[in-house]
Enzyme design. Structure first.
Site, PDB file in Angstrom:
ATOM      1  N   HIS A   1       0.748  -1.241   0.103  1.00 27.01           N
ATOM      2  CA  HIS A   1      -0.058   0.109  -0.065  1.00 27.01           C
ATOM      3  C   HIS A   1       0.921   1.109   0.238  1.00 27.01           C
ATOM      4  O   HIS A   1       0.778   2.099   0.897  1.00 27.01           O
ATOM      5  CB  HIS A   1      -0.911   0.069   1.465  1.00 27.01           C
ATOM      6  CG  HIS A   1      -1.973  -1.091   1.142  1.00 27.01           C
ATOM      7  ND1 HIS A   1      -1.910  -2.416   1.816  1.00 27.01           N
ATOM      8  CD2 HIS A   1      -3.103  -1.119   0.365  1.00 27.01           C
ATOM      9  CE1 HIS A   1      -2.861  -3.068   1.472  1.00 27.01           C
ATOM     10  NE2 HIS A   1      -3.651  -2.329   0.555  1.00 27.01           N
TER      11      HIS A   1
ATOM     12  N   HIS B   1       1.431   1.792  -5.693  1.00 27.72           N
ATOM     13  CA  HIS B   1       0.090   1.391  -5.593  1.00 27.72           C
ATOM     14  C   HIS B   1      -0.869   2.211  -5.990  1.00 27.72           C
ATOM     15  O   HIS B   1      -1.808   2.222  -6.937  1.00 27.72           O
ATOM     16  CB  HIS B   1      -0.365   0.554  -4.516  1.00 27.72           C
ATOM     17  CG  HIS B   1      -1.748   0.264  -4.296  1.00 27.72           C
ATOM     18  ND1 HIS B   1      -2.657  -0.789  -5.284  1.00 27.72           N
ATOM     19  CD2 HIS B   1      -2.820   0.771  -3.586  1.00 27.72           C
ATOM     20  CE1 HIS B   1      -3.854  -0.671  -4.825  1.00 27.72           C
ATOM     21  NE2 HIS B   1      -3.891   0.131  -3.741  1.00 27.72           N
TER      22      HIS B   1
ATOM     23  N   PHE C   1       3.144   4.391  -2.754  1.00 33.75           N
ATOM     24  CA  PHE C   1       2.927   5.333  -3.802  1.00 33.75           C
ATOM     25  C   PHE C   1       2.659   4.736  -5.028  1.00 33.75           C
ATOM     26  O   PHE C   1       1.962   5.064  -5.826  1.00 33.75           O
ATOM     27  CB  PHE C   1       3.907   6.409  -3.725  1.00 33.75           C
ATOM     28  CG  PHE C   1       3.778   7.355  -4.966  1.00 33.75           C
ATOM     29  CD1 PHE C   1       2.664   8.154  -4.889  1.00 33.75           C
ATOM     30  CD2 PHE C   1       4.785   7.252  -5.879  1.00 33.75           C
ATOM     31  CE1 PHE C   1       2.737   9.046  -6.151  1.00 33.75           C
ATOM     32  CE2 PHE C   1       4.520   8.053  -6.952  1.00 33.75           C
ATOM     33  CZ  PHE C   1       3.500   8.879  -6.945  1.00 33.75           C
TER      34      PHE C   1
HETATM   35  P1  5GP Z   1      -6.651  -2.035  -0.549  1.00 35.61           P
HETATM   36  O1  5GP Z   1      -5.977  -2.966   0.290  1.00 35.61           O
HETATM   37  O2  5GP Z   1      -5.853  -1.734  -1.994  1.00 35.61           O
HETATM   38  O3  5GP Z   1      -7.275  -0.969   0.019  1.00 35.61           O
HETATM   39  O4  5GP Z   1      -8.055  -2.807  -1.182  1.00 35.61           O
HETATM   40  C1  5GP Z   1      -7.842  -4.073  -1.748  1.00 35.61           C
HETATM   41  C2  5GP Z   1      -7.609  -5.276  -1.156  1.00 35.61           C
HETATM   42  O5  5GP Z   1      -8.226  -6.056  -2.283  1.00 35.61           O
HETATM   43  C3  5GP Z   1      -6.393  -5.760  -0.891  1.00 35.61           C
HETATM   44  O6  5GP Z   1      -6.196  -5.342   0.500  1.00 35.61           O
HETATM   45  C4  5GP Z   1      -6.517  -7.204  -0.848  1.00 35.61           C
HETATM   46  O7  5GP Z   1      -7.133  -7.642   0.445  1.00 35.61           O
HETATM   47  C5  5GP Z   1      -7.289  -7.537  -2.101  1.00 35.61           C
HETATM   48  N1  5GP Z   1      -6.606  -7.761  -3.258  1.00 35.61           N
HETATM   49  C6  5GP Z   1      -6.313  -6.821  -4.195  1.00 35.61           C
HETATM   50  N2  5GP Z   1      -5.825  -7.419  -5.279  1.00 35.61           N
HETATM   51  C7  5GP Z   1      -5.496  -8.564  -4.688  1.00 35.61           C
HETATM   52  C8  5GP Z   1      -4.975  -9.811  -5.440  1.00 35.61           C
HETATM   53  O8  5GP Z   1      -4.389  -9.666  -6.640  1.00 35.61           O
HETATM   54  N3  5GP Z   1      -5.115 -11.095  -5.039  1.00 35.61           N
HETATM   55  C9  5GP Z   1      -5.606 -11.050  -3.738  1.00 35.61           C
HETATM   56  N4  5GP Z   1      -5.802 -12.200  -3.066  1.00 35.61           N
HETATM   57  N5  5GP Z   1      -6.212 -10.223  -2.884  1.00 35.61           N
HETATM   58  C10 5GP Z   1      -6.350  -8.825  -3.587  1.00 35.61           C
HETATM   59 MG    MG Z   2      -7.514   0.790   0.858  1.00 31.94          MG
HETATM   60 MN    MN Z   3      -5.626   0.370  -2.623  1.00 31.22          MN
END
Ligand code: 5GP
Ligand code: MG
Ligand code: MN
Length: 329
Positions: free
Chosen positions: A75, A79, A77
């Site tokens: 998480h 991303h 920059f």
């Molecule tokens: P973020 O964490 O970016 O705010 O929200 C996206 C969430 O979706 C991630 O934390 C993770 O739990 C899930 N996620 C996103 N991309 C992937 C991926 O390629 N594989 C898996 N297993 N989970 C993902």
């Molecule tokens: Mg998030």
């Molecule tokens: Mn995100």
């Protein structure tokens, strides 16, 4: 400030074209170059000219944003850049400029840039179980997403980085509402609800209906947020390593602290392939298929690459099972 002016990316036509597609390779660019590319997205969508965004304010905001992403495996920059680039690409591919109010596009792109600000590397479940400051402040309700959004407006409140300072009161109200809606929608705990409301309106979707476009905005940022597997394999694979690294450090800490451990984060239970097969099949594909129903052009650009990735990881998963492993890799 000088950081951006000094950096001289050669913005060839080829780069500009690639920036609009999911095949863009983030790993080829330095941070300073990505900051410049983010600026370019605002310029290219004509948000800068249309809403009187001052170039200095935009540069300053992006620098402040850059400084408020943490140096953590996933998480970070980079991303933030990928999610923003995917949002920009989706807006271009679907020609949203001719379909939606431009103030909503401003909200969507700014939300993407800000959507994980100051992420600590531990998810909401951890925040709540460990009773962190964030969980206490937000009463266990989307603590991270509330925080990302609050930090975003903290930066936007500073005069030098307020890209909204020339908006009318109504425009500001609209963009703030839109950003809050979008950033809070990135809580994956709300995934099923948001997707269900989108599927319910799909058969009668109407771009003139504000309730419909509100749900679409949430879907667009969600798609962008979890879109790594729609990218070419050599771009997507390193992102999976980053994600698992962050997951595994969290579960290690949870084990040490005697907190509940999510199975999908546990290094003793998860492999690269098992993680992706489940995620793509049950989360990614249903979401992407829904969006591609509204925008058929996304079938080829998003759904097909994701289906290929699912095949790839399923084959890997079967091979693992046949060799009688523990599922670990
Ligand atoms: P973020 O964490 O970016 O705010 O929200 C996206 C969430 O979706 C991630 O934390 C993770 O739990 C899930 N996620 C996103 N991309 C992937 C991926 O390629 N594989 C898996 N297993 N989970 C993902
Ligand atoms: Mg998030
Ligand atoms: Mn995100």
């Amino acid at each position: 400030e000088r950081f951006l002016q000094v950096c001289d990316v050669e913005l060839t036509e080829e780069v500009r074209r690639c920036l609009k597609t999911p095949t863009f390779d983030n790993w080829q660019w330095e941070d300073a170059e990505m900051l410049l590319l983010l600026q370019l997205m605002f310029l290219d969508l004509e948000l800068v000219s249309e809403f009187g965004v001052e170039r200095r304010a935009l540069r300053r905001l992006l620098l402040r944003v850059y400084a408020r992403y943490n140096h953590i495996p996933f998480h970070n920059f980079q991303h933030c850049f990928c999610v923003s680039q995917m949002m920009y690409g989706l807006i271009c591919i679907t020609d949203l400029r001719s379909k939606m109010e431009h103030i909503d596009l401003l909200a969507m792109l700014t939300s993407s840039v800000c959507h994980d600000l100051d992420h600590p590397g531990y998810n909401n479940a951890y925040q709540i179980n460990a009773r962190t400051e964030l969980a206490l402040r937000y009463n266990d309700i989307s603590p991270l997403e509330n925080h990302h959004c609050a930090v975003a407006f903290e930066l936007l409140e500073e005069h030098e980085s307020n890209i909204f300072r020339n908006l009318t009161k109504e425009q500001y109200k609209r963009v703030r509402e839109g950003m809050i809606k979008c950033i809070l929608a990135t809580d994956m705990g709300r995934h099923n609800d948001i997707l269900a409301s989108f599927n319910a309106i799909l058969p009668t979707f109407d771009f003139r209906n504000r309730e419909h476009t509100d749900v679409l905005m949430m879907i667009m940022i969600k798609v962008s947020d979890i879109s790594n597997e729609a990218r070419p394999m050599q771009v997507a694979e390193p992102w999976l390593d980053c994600l698992l690294q962050e997951f595994f450090s969290q579960s290690d800490v949870e084990k040490l602290e005697g907190l509940p451990v999510s199975p999908f984060m546990d290094r003793d239970k998860v492999s690269r392939s098992s993680s992706q097969v489940n995620f793509i099949r049950h989360v990614l594909l249903p979401l992407f298929v829904a969006l591609a129903t509204l925008f058929p052009a996304l079938q080829e650009q998003l759904v097909e690459p994701v289906s290929k990735a699912l095949e790839y990881y399923s084959t890997m998963e079967q091979a693992l099972q046949q060799h009688g492993g523990t599922g670990r890799q």
